[in-house]
Design a protein around this motif. Structure first.
Motif, PDB file in Angstrom:
ATOM      1  N   GLY A   9     -16.525  26.088  58.947  1.00 44.81           N
ATOM      2  CA  GLY A   9     -15.844  27.192  58.524  1.00 44.81           C
ATOM      3  C   GLY A   9     -16.352  27.661  57.055  1.00 44.81           C
ATOM      4  O   GLY A   9     -17.242  27.054  56.484  1.00 44.81           O
ATOM      5  N   GLY A  10     -16.135  28.900  56.570  1.00 46.56           N
ATOM      6  CA  GLY A  10     -16.619  29.288  55.319  1.00 46.56           C
ATOM      7  C   GLY A  10     -16.300  30.832  55.077  1.00 46.56           C
ATOM      8  O   GLY A  10     -15.712  31.513  55.905  1.00 46.56           O
ATOM      9  N   LEU A  11     -16.787  31.293  54.032  1.00 46.13           N
ATOM     10  CA  LEU A  11     -16.734  32.594  53.473  1.00 46.13           C
ATOM     11  C   LEU A  11     -18.036  33.488  53.844  1.00 46.13           C
ATOM     12  O   LEU A  11     -19.007  33.151  53.331  1.00 46.13           O
ATOM     13  CB  LEU A  11     -16.499  32.705  51.988  1.00 46.13           C
ATOM     14  N   VAL A  12     -18.005  34.496  54.510  1.00 41.99           N
ATOM     15  CA  VAL A  12     -19.136  35.282  55.114  1.00 41.99           C
ATOM     16  C   VAL A  12     -19.047  36.797  55.126  1.00 41.99           C
ATOM     17  O   VAL A  12     -17.528  37.005  54.883  1.00 41.99           O
ATOM     18  CB  VAL A  12     -19.366  34.714  56.586  1.00 41.99           C
ATOM     19  N   PRO A  87     -13.622  41.299  59.446  1.00 41.62           N
ATOM     20  CA  PRO A  87     -12.469  40.965  58.577  1.00 41.62           C
ATOM     21  C   PRO A  87     -11.352  40.587  59.227  1.00 41.62           C
ATOM     22  O   PRO A  87     -10.783  39.394  58.751  1.00 41.62           O
ATOM     23  CB  PRO A  87     -12.254  42.288  57.537  1.00 41.62           C
ATOM     24  N   GLU A  88     -10.920  41.003  60.759  1.00 39.25           N
ATOM     25  CA  GLU A  88      -9.843  40.696  61.248  1.00 39.25           C
ATOM     26  C   GLU A  88     -10.024  39.249  61.712  1.00 39.25           C
ATOM     27  O   GLU A  88      -8.924  38.927  62.390  1.00 39.25           O
ATOM     28  CB  GLU A  88      -9.569  41.629  62.228  1.00 39.25           C
ATOM     29  N   ASP A  89     -11.145  38.785  61.645  1.00 36.13           N
ATOM     30  CA  ASP A  89     -11.588  37.320  62.517  1.00 36.13           C
ATOM     31  C   ASP A  89     -11.102  36.595  61.290  1.00 36.13           C
ATOM     32  O   ASP A  89     -11.121  35.253  61.694  1.00 36.13           O
ATOM     33  CB  ASP A  89     -12.947  37.196  62.745  1.00 36.13           C
ATOM     34  N   VAL A 121     -11.879  30.261  57.853  1.00 36.79           N
ATOM     35  CA  VAL A 121     -12.858  31.353  58.018  1.00 36.79           C
ATOM     36  C   VAL A 121     -12.466  32.651  57.490  1.00 36.79           C
ATOM     37  O   VAL A 121     -11.446  32.965  57.666  1.00 36.79           O
ATOM     38  CB  VAL A 121     -13.373  31.627  59.440  1.00 36.79           C
ATOM     39  N   ILE A 122     -13.380  33.102  56.431  1.00 32.87           N
ATOM     40  CA  ILE A 122     -12.837  34.346  55.661  1.00 32.87           C
ATOM     41  C   ILE A 122     -14.017  35.202  55.907  1.00 32.87           C
ATOM     42  O   ILE A 122     -15.350  34.780  55.569  1.00 32.87           O
ATOM     43  CB  ILE A 122     -12.493  34.032  54.193  1.00 32.87           C
ATOM     44  N   VAL A 123     -13.847  36.481  56.488  1.00 37.57           N
ATOM     45  CA  VAL A 123     -14.803  37.480  56.433  1.00 37.57           C
ATOM     46  C   VAL A 123     -14.501  38.548  55.634  1.00 37.57           C
ATOM     47  O   VAL A 123     -13.555  39.293  55.763  1.00 37.57           O
ATOM     48  CB  VAL A 123     -14.840  37.939  57.841  1.00 37.57           C
ATOM     49  N   SER A 124     -15.459  38.622  54.926  1.00 41.65           N
ATOM     50  CA  SER A 124     -15.282  39.850  53.679  1.00 41.65           C
ATOM     51  C   SER A 124     -16.034  41.165  54.222  1.00 41.65           C
ATOM     52  O   SER A 124     -17.030  41.081  55.052  1.00 41.65           O
ATOM     53  CB  SER A 124     -15.877  39.351  52.280  1.00 41.65           C
ATOM     54  N   SER A 125     -15.481  42.312  54.033  1.00 43.70           N
ATOM     55  CA  SER A 125     -15.941  43.558  54.364  1.00 43.70           C
ATOM     56  C   SER A 125     -17.037  44.165  53.538  1.00 43.70           C
ATOM     57  O   SER A 125     -17.281  43.465  52.509  1.00 43.70           O
ATOM     58  CB  SER A 125     -14.917  44.481  54.387  1.00 43.70           C
TER      59      SER A 125
END
Length: 125
Positions: A9-12, A87-89, A121-125
């Motif tokens: 996981g991570g910030l992507v 982002p909704e993931d 898991v963080i998905v940035s826009s």
């Protein structure tokens, strides 16, 4: 005692890919149905994908065509390849195992016997 340990996981940023792994121990891995679930902030845990002993797969509609689940019985590991992330993931992703060697992929969380601790898991826009 079954242990499941997620990683990857991570910030992507939106649009990129990420692969999650779940290493299993304390079980005859090849006999188990394996699944991935996720829990977003303020929401209930939801099904993402599952794979049966014979590599049958099932996906949530929201990830179909973007995510792919696979397993490596030699490594006691199940993977979740996540492409075109949105982002909704964003969620904590959990690996789960069900001792159901004659079953197809299982979508209900109550079908699973063992759970990992999760990977963020963080998905940035």
């Amino acid at each position: 005692q079954v242990q499941l340990v997620e990683s990857g996981g991570g910030l992507v940023q939106a649009g990129v890919s990420l692969r999650l792994s779940c290493a299993a121990s304390g079980l005859t891995f090849s006999r188990y149905v394996m699944g991935w679930f996720r829990q977003a902030p303020g929401k209930e845990r939801a099904f993402v994908a599952a794979i049966s002993r014979r590599d049958g797969t099932s996906y949530a509609d929201s990830v179909k065509g973007r995510f792919a689940i696979s397993r490596d019985n030699a490594k006691n590991t199940v993977y979740l390849q996540m492409n075109s992330l949105k982002p909704e993931d964003t969620a904590v992703y959990y690996c789960a195992a069900a001792n159901r060697p004659y079953s197809g992929p299982l979508v209900g969380s109550t079908e699973y016997d063992s759970w990992g601790q999760g990977t963020q898991v963080i998905v940035s826009s």
